[in-house]
Scaffold this motif. Structure first.
Motif, PDB file in Angstrom:
ATOM      1  N   LEU A  36       0.753  -1.118   0.065  1.00 50.71           N
ATOM      2  CA  LEU A  36       0.021   0.107   0.049  1.00 50.71           C
ATOM      3  C   LEU A  36       0.770   1.515  -0.129  1.00 50.71           C
ATOM      4  O   LEU A  36       0.357   2.390   0.179  1.00 50.71           O
ATOM      5  CB  LEU A  36      -1.076   0.088   1.212  1.00 50.71           C
ATOM      6  CG  LEU A  36      -1.800  -1.241   1.309  1.00 50.71           C
ATOM      7  CD1 LEU A  36      -2.515  -0.889   2.682  1.00 50.71           C
ATOM      8  CD2 LEU A  36      -2.705  -1.138   0.218  1.00 50.71           C
ATOM      9  N   LYS A  37       2.039   1.193  -0.289  1.00 45.07           N
ATOM     10  CA  LYS A  37       3.027   2.242   0.041  1.00 45.07           C
ATOM     11  C   LYS A  37       2.745   3.485  -0.866  1.00 45.07           C
ATOM     12  O   LYS A  37       2.599   4.444  -0.077  1.00 45.07           O
ATOM     13  CB  LYS A  37       4.487   1.715  -0.644  1.00 45.07           C
ATOM     14  CG  LYS A  37       5.548   2.726  -0.306  1.00 45.07           C
ATOM     15  CD  LYS A  37       7.008   2.257  -0.874  1.00 45.07           C
ATOM     16  CE  LYS A  37       7.886   3.382  -0.630  1.00 45.07           C
ATOM     17  NZ  LYS A  37       8.126   3.415   0.980  1.00 45.07           N
ATOM     18  N   MET A  38       2.336   3.551  -1.859  1.00 47.39           N
ATOM     19  CA  MET A  38       1.830   4.572  -2.798  1.00 47.39           C
ATOM     20  C   MET A  38       0.588   5.313  -2.349  1.00 47.39           C
ATOM     21  O   MET A  38       0.194   6.639  -2.383  1.00 47.39           O
ATOM     22  CB  MET A  38       1.954   4.529  -4.106  1.00 47.39           C
ATOM     23  CG  MET A  38       3.436   4.109  -5.026  1.00 47.39           C
ATOM     24  SD  MET A  38       4.433   5.164  -4.601  1.00 47.39           S
ATOM     25  CE  MET A  38       3.817   6.755  -5.528  1.00 47.39           C
ATOM     26  N   SER A  39      -0.273   4.307  -1.921  1.00 48.04           N
ATOM     27  CA  SER A  39      -1.741   4.816  -1.778  1.00 48.04           C
ATOM     28  C   SER A  39      -1.849   5.320  -0.334  1.00 48.04           C
ATOM     29  O   SER A  39      -2.833   6.040   0.097  1.00 48.04           O
ATOM     30  CB  SER A  39      -2.714   3.501  -1.858  1.00 48.04           C
ATOM     31  OG  SER A  39      -2.423   2.436  -0.878  1.00 48.04           O
ATOM     32  N   VAL A  75       5.184  10.237   5.915  1.00 48.35           N
ATOM     33  CA  VAL A  75       5.663   8.815   6.091  1.00 48.35           C
ATOM     34  C   VAL A  75       6.755   8.457   4.761  1.00 48.35           C
ATOM     35  O   VAL A  75       7.802   8.202   4.794  1.00 48.35           O
ATOM     36  CB  VAL A  75       4.691   7.711   6.081  1.00 48.35           C
ATOM     37  CG1 VAL A  75       4.009   7.655   4.795  1.00 48.35           C
ATOM     38  CG2 VAL A  75       5.471   6.424   6.126  1.00 48.35           C
ATOM     39  N   SER A  76       6.506   9.206   3.415  1.00 49.42           N
ATOM     40  CA  SER A  76       7.388   8.861   2.459  1.00 49.42           C
ATOM     41  C   SER A  76       8.549   9.789   2.373  1.00 49.42           C
ATOM     42  O   SER A  76       9.580   9.111   1.990  1.00 49.42           O
ATOM     43  CB  SER A  76       6.395   8.927   1.050  1.00 49.42           C
ATOM     44  OG  SER A  76       6.135  10.633   1.029  1.00 49.42           O
ATOM     45  N   GLU A  77       8.642  10.571   3.169  1.00 51.27           N
ATOM     46  CA  GLU A  77       9.862  11.450   2.872  1.00 51.27           C
ATOM     47  C   GLU A  77      10.861  11.406   4.220  1.00 51.27           C
ATOM     48  O   GLU A  77      11.754  11.630   4.001  1.00 51.27           O
ATOM     49  CB  GLU A  77       9.507  13.231   2.797  1.00 51.27           C
ATOM     50  CG  GLU A  77       8.709  13.486   1.642  1.00 51.27           C
ATOM     51  CD  GLU A  77       8.407  15.004   1.412  1.00 51.27           C
ATOM     52  OE1 GLU A  77       9.035  15.725   2.338  1.00 51.27           O
ATOM     53  OE2 GLU A  77       7.751  15.241   0.604  1.00 51.27           O
ATOM     54  N   PRO A 111      -0.963  14.331   0.067  1.00 47.09           N
ATOM     55  CA  PRO A 111       0.155  15.569  -0.309  1.00 47.09           C
ATOM     56  C   PRO A 111       0.180  16.596   0.899  1.00 47.09           C
ATOM     57  O   PRO A 111      -0.764  16.577   1.685  1.00 47.09           O
ATOM     58  CB  PRO A 111      -0.705  16.204  -1.305  1.00 47.09           C
ATOM     59  CG  PRO A 111      -1.677  15.257  -2.003  1.00 47.09           C
ATOM     60  CD  PRO A 111      -1.993  14.259  -0.977  1.00 47.09           C
ATOM     61  N   PHE A 112       1.383  17.068   1.224  1.00 42.20           N
ATOM     62  CA  PHE A 112       1.669  17.761   2.286  1.00 42.20           C
ATOM     63  C   PHE A 112       0.931  18.898   2.526  1.00 42.20           C
ATOM     64  O   PHE A 112       0.301  19.391   3.558  1.00 42.20           O
ATOM     65  CB  PHE A 112       3.191  18.023   2.354  1.00 42.20           C
ATOM     66  CG  PHE A 112       3.615  19.000   3.481  1.00 42.20           C
ATOM     67  CD1 PHE A 112       3.843  18.374   4.944  1.00 42.20           C
ATOM     68  CD2 PHE A 112       3.887  20.251   3.535  1.00 42.20           C
ATOM     69  CE1 PHE A 112       4.079  19.172   5.760  1.00 42.20           C
ATOM     70  CE2 PHE A 112       4.121  21.020   4.645  1.00 42.20           C
ATOM     71  CZ  PHE A 112       4.454  20.639   5.604  1.00 42.20           C
ATOM     72  N   TYR A 113       0.800  19.708   1.117  1.00 42.98           N
ATOM     73  CA  TYR A 113      -0.130  20.940   1.236  1.00 42.98           C
ATOM     74  C   TYR A 113      -1.408  20.951   1.748  1.00 42.98           C
ATOM     75  O   TYR A 113      -2.241  21.649   2.345  1.00 42.98           O
ATOM     76  CB  TYR A 113      -0.191  21.643  -0.089  1.00 42.98           C
ATOM     77  CG  TYR A 113      -0.793  20.688  -1.162  1.00 42.98           C
ATOM     78  CD1 TYR A 113      -2.343  20.922  -1.119  1.00 42.98           C
ATOM     79  CD2 TYR A 113      -0.165  20.025  -2.093  1.00 42.98           C
ATOM     80  CE1 TYR A 113      -3.000  19.942  -2.238  1.00 42.98           C
ATOM     81  CE2 TYR A 113      -0.658  19.059  -2.927  1.00 42.98           C
ATOM     82  CZ  TYR A 113      -2.130  19.361  -2.937  1.00 42.98           C
ATOM     83  OH  TYR A 113      -2.942  18.618  -4.179  1.00 42.98           O
ATOM     84  N   THR A 114      -2.207  19.583   1.861  1.00 40.33           N
ATOM     85  CA  THR A 114      -3.393  19.341   2.251  1.00 40.33           C
ATOM     86  C   THR A 114      -3.361  19.430   3.822  1.00 40.33           C
ATOM     87  O   THR A 114      -4.231  20.028   4.509  1.00 40.33           O
ATOM     88  CB  THR A 114      -3.986  18.123   1.892  1.00 40.33           C
ATOM     89  OG1 THR A 114      -3.169  16.902   2.415  1.00 40.33           O
ATOM     90  CG2 THR A 114      -4.239  18.073   0.341  1.00 40.33           C
ATOM     91  N   PRO A 151       0.624  11.462   9.585  1.00 41.66           N
ATOM     92  CA  PRO A 151       1.519  10.521   9.290  1.00 41.66           C
ATOM     93  C   PRO A 151       1.705  10.187   7.947  1.00 41.66           C
ATOM     94  O   PRO A 151       2.760   9.830   7.160  1.00 41.66           O
ATOM     95  CB  PRO A 151       1.442   9.182  10.275  1.00 41.66           C
ATOM     96  CG  PRO A 151       0.669   9.700  11.513  1.00 41.66           C
ATOM     97  CD  PRO A 151      -0.247  10.892  11.077  1.00 41.66           C
ATOM     98  N   PHE A 152       0.516   9.959   7.264  1.00 46.27           N
ATOM     99  CA  PHE A 152       0.313   9.896   5.928  1.00 46.27           C
ATOM    100  C   PHE A 152       1.220  10.979   4.984  1.00 46.27           C
ATOM    101  O   PHE A 152       1.379  10.739   4.054  1.00 46.27           O
ATOM    102  CB  PHE A 152      -0.978   9.688   5.294  1.00 46.27           C
ATOM    103  CG  PHE A 152      -1.784   8.403   6.118  1.00 46.27           C
ATOM    104  CD1 PHE A 152      -1.557   7.387   5.386  1.00 46.27           C
ATOM    105  CD2 PHE A 152      -2.530   8.918   7.189  1.00 46.27           C
ATOM    106  CE1 PHE A 152      -2.479   6.172   6.047  1.00 46.27           C
ATOM    107  CE2 PHE A 152      -3.098   7.661   7.543  1.00 46.27           C
ATOM    108  CZ  PHE A 152      -3.211   6.362   7.194  1.00 46.27           C
TER     109      PHE A 152
END
Length: 319
Positions: A39-42, A246-248, A46-49, A242-243
Motif C-alpha cells: 500500500l506504499k503509494m496509496s 511517511v514517504s519523505e 500531499p503535504f499541502y493538504t 503520518p500519511f
C-alpha cells in the motif's frame, strides 16, 4: 489555580495518556504499512493538504482558547469584586451603624458582629454553591475539602440560622436576604439613617450582582459544538499527519508526527480546562483562598486579631 512555573509531567500524562497512545499507535501503524505492505503509494497524502488543515485548526483552537480565557479571567474579576465589596461592607458595618445611647453599646456590637460574620459565611457559601453538584474526574492534586456541604460556614452562623441555611435551595441568597432584614431592623432602631440604609443596601445589591455573574458563567457553558469539534478535529489531524510525512521522513515521521499532534492536543486541553473556572480543579479560580482572605479581612476590620487557621498551600497549587 496553578502558581508554579513548571507543570508537573505527571499531570500532563494523567490527562493525555490515552490520546498520546493513539498518536503513537497511528504513527507506527502507518510506518509499518508503508515499509512492509503493497500500500506504499496509496498511503501518501500531499503535504499541502495537511498544511492547510493545520492552519485552519490553529485558528479554530486559538479562537476557542481566547473565549475560554475570557471566561476564566471574568471569573477572577468577579471574585476580585467580591474582595473589594466585602471590605467596603465591613467598613460600612463598623462606621455607619452607630448609636448615641451608651446602654445600646453591647447590643450594637453584637449586631455588627452578626453582620460581619454572616457576610464571611456568605462568601464561603457562594464558593461551595458554585462548586457543588458536579461530577468530574478527581485531579491528582485535588483540594481535599468537603465541598458538597457548608461546614465552613457553621462557625460563622447561629445554630438555628445554620440549620435553616442548609435547607435552602440557594443558601448564599438566603444569607443576603437576612442581611437586608437586619439592616431594616437597624433603621427602625435608629442605628441607620435613611441615606446610610440606602448605601448599605446598595452594597448588598452588588453582592447579588456578583453571585448572579458567577452563576451565569457556571450555568452557561461554552457552546458545546466548539468543544466537541475542536477535539474531533485534533484527532482527525493526528490521524492524517503520518500519511503526509511517511514517504519523505521514514521512521523519523513517528516522533515528528507525535510531537506535532501533542502540540495541538495541548492547545485543545488548555481551552477545555479553562472554560469552566468553578469546578474545584487545579487550574480554576482559587475561591477557597479568596474566601479565607475575605473572612480574615472583614473580621480584622471589625476589630478581631485571632482568626481560623489559614490553609497552607503546597506543590504550587492554590484552590
Amino acid at each position: 489555580m496553578i502558581t508554579r512555573k513548571n507543570l508537573d509531567p505527571k499531570l500532563i500524562i494523567f490527562y493525555s495518556w490515552k490520546s498520546l497512545l493513539y498518536f503513537l499507535f497511528i504513527a507506527i501503524t502507518v510506518y509499518v504499512l508503508d515499509q512492509f505492505s503493497s500500500l506504499k503509494m496509496s498511503l501518501e497524502i500531499p503535504f499541502y493538504t495537511i498544511a492547510a488543515f493545520s492552519t485552519a485548526l490553529s485558528i479554530f483552537l486559538g479562537f476557542n482558547n481566547n473565549q475560554a480565557y475570557d471566561r476564566w479571567w471574568e471569573a477572577r474579576k468577579i471574585w476580585g469584586l467580591a474582595v473589594n465589596y466585602s471590605r467596603a461592607w465591613a467598613r460600612q458595618v463598623t462606621t455607619l451603624i452607630t448609636s448615641d445611647d451608651p446602654s445600646e453599646a453591647k447590643e450594637l456590637k453584637a449586631f455588627q458582629e452578626r453582620l460581619v460574620y454572616r457576610h464571611a459565611a456568605f462568601v464561603h457559601a457562594l464558593r461551595v454553591f458554585l462548586r457543588k453538584k458536579h461530577d468530574y474526574a478527581p485531579d491528582i492534586a485535588e483540594y481535599k475539602e468537603a465541598e458538597n456541604d457548608y461546614v465552613s460556614t457553621k462557625p460563622l452562623l447561629g445554630e438555628h440560622e445554620f440549620k435553616v441555611f442548609c435547607q435552602m435551595d440557594n443558601p448564599p441568597n438566603y444569607l443576603n436576604q437576612l442581611q437586608g432584614e437586619d439592616l431594616k431592623r437597624a433603621a427602625k432602631k435608629g442605628w441607620l439613617t435613611e441615606y446610610r440604609h440606602v448605601q448599605m443596601d446598595q452594597t448588598l445589591v452588588e453582592f447579588n450582582n456578583i453571585q448572579g455573574r458567577a452563576e451565569r458563567i457556571k450555568n452557561t457553558p461554552m457552546p458545546r459544538p466548539y468543544t466537541y469539534f475542536s477535539t474531533l478535529f485534533v484527532f482527525i489531524h493526528a490521524t492524517l499527519l503520518p500519511f503526509a510525512f511517511v514517504s519523505e521522513l521514514g521512521w523519523v515521521m513517528i516522533p515528528v508526527s507525535f510531537i506535532i499532534s501533542f502540540v495541538f492536543l495541548c492547545l485543545d486541553r488548555i481551552g477545555e480546562r479553562t472554560e469552566d473556572p468553578f469546578e474545584n480543579r487545579i487550574d480554576d479560580t482559587p475561591m477557597t483562598a479568596l474566601s479565607e482572605t475575605i473572612e480574615r479581612n472583614v473580621r480584622e476590620m471589625y476589630g478581631e486579631r485571632t482568626f481560623r487557621e489559614k490553609t497552607e498551600w503546597t506543590e504550587g497549587y492554590v484552590f
